[in-house]
Design an enzyme around this catalytic site. Structure first.
Site, PDB file in Angstrom:
ATOM      1  CB  CYS A 149      -0.945  -0.088   1.192  1.00 51.73           C
ATOM      2  SG  CYS A 149      -2.020   1.300   1.540  1.00 51.73           S
ATOM      3  CG  ASP A 208      -5.281  -1.543  -6.156  1.00 51.62           C
ATOM      4  OD1 ASP A 208      -5.750  -0.431  -5.841  1.00 51.62           O
ATOM      5  OD2 ASP A 208      -4.289  -2.046  -5.602  1.00 51.62           O
ATOM      6  CG  HIS A 253      -5.177  -1.334  -2.326  1.00 48.16           C
ATOM      7  ND1 HIS A 253      -4.152  -0.930  -3.130  1.00 48.16           N
ATOM      8  CD2 HIS A 253      -4.917  -0.827  -1.091  1.00 48.16           C
ATOM      9  CE1 HIS A 253      -3.297  -0.203  -2.417  1.00 48.16           C
ATOM     10  NE2 HIS A 253      -3.748  -0.126  -1.185  1.00 48.16           N
TER      11      HIS A 253
END
Length: 239
Positions: free
Chosen positions: A123, A170, A202
């Site tokens: 991330c 994502d 994600h």
């Protein structure tokens, strides 16, 4: 090399703006080890990031997870609003500076092969794990997970092999940027792999988040990280 006995500890060292806290996990014993940096998600230096650090140590790496929120009081968020606030309070140049300080700290440790440093991140940490090897020649392998992709003028300075993991669904990182990364690796003749995992969102590597975790794909990505590190961090013994 897997499943080595490990030692863990909290450390602190002088940063550019304040003392940096970090979590270290390393193989037990006296032999020097190649080093790896684990860069946190936007939540902060939490138990999940510590767990990943321990996983690398069990594979034979001197692993460190620096607290990139040290400048903000070493905070950890548990909900997205707080995480967004903390991430928003971290200037990109400050995060890079603190990672460079971490590299300097690693190089000073007798237990590390100081010129063999890998980096992985997730991330927000994935963004730094891809940007740092564009800014520093100290990194020998980089494995960013679903992070921001730097502009091509940065990518042309990429100094090490890369494995970039991305989930097809994502909602944060744009597929066009991921495709641009794959094209840039070819255009600038940089060694690396961009892997798009079908059906993943994600954060799919995070096994503490049942809403997005995908065990099979996470396992595959981890094996690719270990392969990248083994091929680029384990040869030689430092200086």
């Amino acid at each position: 090399m897997a499943n080595k006995e490990i030692i863990t500890r909290e450390v602190s060292y002088a940063g550019r703006a304040c003392a940096l806290n970090a979590y270290v996990a390393e193989p037990a014993g006296v032999e020097p080890s190649p080093a790896a940096i684990v860069v946190q998600e936007w939540w902060g230096l939490n138990d999940h990031i510590r767990d990943i650090t321990r996983r690398l140590a069990r594979e034979g790496y001197f692993a460190i997870a620096p607290d990139l929120y040290s400048r903000q009081g070493h905070r950890v968020a548990t909900e997205p609003g707080g995480a967004a606030q903390l991430m928003g309070g971290l200037k990109k140049e400050d995060g890079i500076a603190d990672l460079q300080t971490t590299v300097e700290w690693l190089r000073a440790q007798k237990r590390t092969h100081s010129t063999r440093i890998g980096i992985t991140g997730f991330c927000m940490g994935g963004s730094y794990a891809l940007l740092l090897p564009c800014e520093s020649r100290e990194i020998a392998a980089a494995a960013p997970f679903y992070g921001e992709v730097p502009p091509d003028e940065k990518l042309k300075h990429l100094g090490c092999p890369v494995f970039y993991a991305y989930g097809e669904n994502d909602g944060w990182i744009q597929r066009a940027d991921v495709d641009r990364l794959a094209a840039a690796l070819k255009k600038f003749d940089k060694p690396g792999e961009v892997k798009v995992y079908a059906g993943c969102s994600h954060g799919f590597f995070n096994d503490t988040r049942t809403d997005v975790h995908r065990p099979a794909e996470a396992k595959d990505a981890w094996q690719r990280v270990l392969k990248l590190f083994a091929e680029n961090l384990n040869a030689g013994s430092g200086e």
